[in-house]
Design a protein around this motif. Structure first.
Motif, PDB file in Angstrom:
ATOM      1  N   GLY A  51       0.881  -1.194   0.011  1.00 50.30           N
ATOM      2  CA  GLY A  51       0.026  -0.122  -0.087  1.00 50.30           C
ATOM      3  C   GLY A  51       0.926   1.143  -0.041  1.00 50.30           C
ATOM      4  O   GLY A  51       1.995   1.193  -0.067  1.00 50.30           O
ATOM      5  N   GLY A  52       0.053   2.476  -0.001  1.00 44.67           N
ATOM      6  CA  GLY A  52       0.885   3.867  -0.131  1.00 44.67           C
ATOM      7  C   GLY A  52       1.141   4.222   1.513  1.00 44.67           C
ATOM      8  O   GLY A  52       1.330   3.394   2.505  1.00 44.67           O
ATOM      9  N   ASP A  53       1.467   5.605   1.521  1.00 38.80           N
ATOM     10  CA  ASP A  53       2.099   5.937   2.860  1.00 38.80           C
ATOM     11  C   ASP A  53       1.051   5.625   4.073  1.00 38.80           C
ATOM     12  O   ASP A  53       1.521   5.413   5.090  1.00 38.80           O
ATOM     13  N   GLY A  54      -0.216   5.898   3.746  1.00 40.35           N
ATOM     14  CA  GLY A  54      -1.285   5.600   4.817  1.00 40.35           C
ATOM     15  C   GLY A  54      -1.207   4.248   5.293  1.00 40.35           C
ATOM     16  O   GLY A  54      -1.105   3.987   6.473  1.00 40.35           O
ATOM     17  N   SER A  55      -1.187   3.464   4.348  1.00 39.22           N
ATOM     18  CA  SER A  55      -1.264   1.929   4.652  1.00 39.22           C
ATOM     19  C   SER A  55      -0.288   1.376   5.474  1.00 39.22           C
ATOM     20  O   SER A  55      -0.238   0.765   6.333  1.00 39.22           O
ATOM     21  N   ILE A  67       0.884   4.903  -6.981  1.00 36.90           N
ATOM     22  CA  ILE A  67       1.069   5.601  -8.086  1.00 36.90           C
ATOM     23  C   ILE A  67       1.751   7.075  -7.663  1.00 36.90           C
ATOM     24  O   ILE A  67       2.386   7.727  -8.656  1.00 36.90           O
ATOM     25  N   ASP A  68       1.543   7.479  -6.613  1.00 39.61           N
ATOM     26  CA  ASP A  68       1.884   8.721  -6.307  1.00 39.61           C
ATOM     27  C   ASP A  68       3.280   9.104  -6.159  1.00 39.61           C
ATOM     28  O   ASP A  68       3.955   9.800  -6.030  1.00 39.61           O
ATOM     29  N   ASN A  69       4.034   7.730  -6.055  1.00 37.04           N
ATOM     30  CA  ASN A  69       5.636   8.067  -5.600  1.00 37.04           C
ATOM     31  C   ASN A  69       6.010   9.128  -4.539  1.00 37.04           C
ATOM     32  O   ASN A  69       6.985   9.826  -4.567  1.00 37.04           O
ATOM     33  N   ASP A  70       5.233   8.789  -3.539  1.00 32.15           N
ATOM     34  CA  ASP A  70       5.419   9.906  -2.495  1.00 32.15           C
ATOM     35  C   ASP A  70       5.953   9.441  -0.944  1.00 32.15           C
ATOM     36  O   ASP A  70       5.767   9.751   0.118  1.00 32.15           O
ATOM     37  N   ILE A  71       6.578   8.070  -1.132  1.00 29.98           N
ATOM     38  CA  ILE A  71       7.067   7.179   0.040  1.00 29.98           C
ATOM     39  C   ILE A  71       8.528   7.544   0.217  1.00 29.98           C
ATOM     40  O   ILE A  71       9.382   7.432  -0.729  1.00 29.98           O
ATOM     41  N   GLY A  97      -1.505  12.374  -7.563  1.00 28.20           N
ATOM     42  CA  GLY A  97      -0.348  12.401  -6.987  1.00 28.20           C
ATOM     43  C   GLY A  97      -0.487  13.112  -5.617  1.00 28.20           C
ATOM     44  O   GLY A  97       0.595  13.160  -4.634  1.00 28.20           O
ATOM     45  N   ARG A  98      -1.526  13.378  -5.089  1.00 22.04           N
ATOM     46  CA  ARG A  98      -2.084  13.882  -3.788  1.00 22.04           C
ATOM     47  C   ARG A  98      -1.031  15.213  -3.677  1.00 22.04           C
ATOM     48  O   ARG A  98      -1.037  16.116  -4.391  1.00 22.04           O
ATOM     49  N   HIS A  99      -0.294  15.129  -2.618  1.00 20.05           N
ATOM     50  CA  HIS A  99       0.764  16.307  -2.293  1.00 20.05           C
ATOM     51  C   HIS A  99       2.030  16.423  -3.004  1.00 20.05           C
ATOM     52  O   HIS A  99       2.738  17.079  -2.686  1.00 20.05           O
TER      53      HIS A  99
HETATM   54 MG   LIG Z   1      -1.032   7.600  -0.008  1.00 22.84          MG
END
Ligand SMILES: [Mg+2]
Ligand SMILES: Nc1ncnc2c1ncn2[C@@H]1O[C@H](COP(=O)(O)OP(=O)(O)O)[C@@H](O)[C@H]1O
Ligand SMILES: O=P(O)(O)OC[C@H]1O[C@](O)(COP(=O)(O)O)[C@@H](O)[C@@H]1O
Length: 326
Positions: free
Chosen positions: A106-110, A131-135, A175-177
């Motif tokens: 999952g992403g940052d939240g998960s 897909i955001d590549n924000d991690i 991409g959210r932020h």
């Molecule tokens: Mg996320």
């Protein structure tokens, strides 16, 4: 030698789906089985964990999914899991089902949720999939490459119409932020401008880029705007229209088409490597970590770092996008 007391592992996908989750699950299941483990699939992310939606997975259950987008275990966002009561319930369900350890894609939240479980004693390995590549802690997340290819295809098509009609197109990426998808797409589609949340772009700069592109005789003008930017694509378009610059203006919000589709070769391979490594980490006692791509290596990155450090956007790539847009 380290002897693992892990006999049964759970695997789940959580947060926004991303192309490559299926190959990731397949790799976890088959690597788990190859190491003599039982593997339980948890459906619907933390929502399914809270409702004990568990099913044992064999090798055949993950056949034919390598090339499929989305996640066959399905995914969800769960408010209840964020509460201490929710997390207690999740841990009780894991214990009741005899699940000794968890792999969470999952992403940052998960991964923040995974960190919470790890802090309460559950052996967890996270796999970055968004897909955001924000991690923080990984060069790439599963799904980014596929999303980027989808964006590039879309912008190529929009460019045909933009040049045929002498238009400026504002293309909004997800991409959210995080502006990663926007910058990369801007560079490789030759966009005239990229607008992202991480760097301030005054409206006047956008207007100047559009005006100059027109004056230089360009047939089109493409501006890629990340969804989290201070002024979104629609707001920018309205302001540009009011200025009556040479080009007519149109907005395309790419939206969820960026999240679907069959994973690219890169995403399949990355997901497969992450899945195999996740099982290896669990069995060697490396838990509370995320599989991170560091150059060519897959390394364990402590979840405590992953969830507490922001990922930065390369200023060099922003400059590159601007320099090459002439
Ligand atoms: Mg996320
Ligand atoms: N701070 C947190 N603590 C515990 N669980 C969280 C936290 N943040 C997110 N989660 C869980 O992870 C789920 C997915 O997170 P979200 O941010 O929506 O997606 P992603 O994992 O793709 O970034 C949330 O719905 C929630 O159940
Ligand atoms: O599909 P939803 O719930 O509308 O969420 C949209 C968000 O999900 C994403 O597509 C993916 O984000 P996550 O990986 O954090 O879930 C973001 O780019 C976008 O802001």
């Amino acid at each position: 030698m380290f002897r693992s007391n892990i006999h049964t592992i759970g695997v789940m996908t959580s947060g926004g789906d991303s192309p490559g989750m299926n190959p990731g699950i397949r790799a976890v299941v088959r690597a788990g089985l190859a190491n003599g483990l039982r593997v339980i699939g948890i459906e619907d992310g933390y929502e399914g964990l809270l409702n004990a939606r568990f099913k044992e997975l064999g090798a055949r259950d993950v056949g034919g999914i390598l090339q499929r987008g989305g996640t066959f275990l399905r995914t969800a966002r769960s408010m209840e899991f964020k509460t201490p009561e929710g997390q207690r319930k999740a841990i009780r369900n894991l214990n009741n089902a005899g699940i000794d350890a968890l792999v969470i894609l999952g992403g940052d939240g998960s991964l923040t949720g995974g960190m919470a479980l790890a802090a309460q004693g559950v052996p967890v390995v996270g796999i970055p999939a968004s897909i955001d590549n924000d991690i923080f802690g990984t060069d790439m997340c599963i799904g980014v490459d596929t999303a980027l290819n989808t964006i590039v295809d879309a912008i190529n098509k929009l460019r045909d119409t933009a040049s045929s009609h002498n238009r400026a197109f504002l293309v909004e990426t997800m991409g959210r932020h995080c502006g990663y998808l926007a910058v990369q797409a801007g560079i490789i589609t030759g966009a005239e401008m990229v607008v992202v949340p991480e760097f301030e772009t005054p409206f006047e700069e956008v207007a100047t880029a559009v005006d100059e592109a027109y004056k230089r005789g360009k047939l089109h003008c493409i501006i890629v705007v990340a969804e989290g930017a201070k002024l979104n694509a629609t707001e920018l378009a309205q302001k540009l229209e009011e200025m009556k610059l040479g080009f007519d203006t149109r907005v395309t919000v790419l939206g969820h088409v960026q999240r679907g589709g069959k994973p690219t070769a890169f995403d399949r391979f990355l997901a497969t490597r992450f899945g195999v490594k996740a099982v290896e980490f669990l069995l060697s006692g490396q838990t509370g970590v995320m599989t991170g791509l560091d150059g060519r290596e897959i390394v364990p990155v402590p979840l405590s770092q992953v969830v507490s450090r922001p990922r930065t956007l390369s200023e060099e790539y922003m400059k590159m996008a601007r320099m090459l847009a002439r």
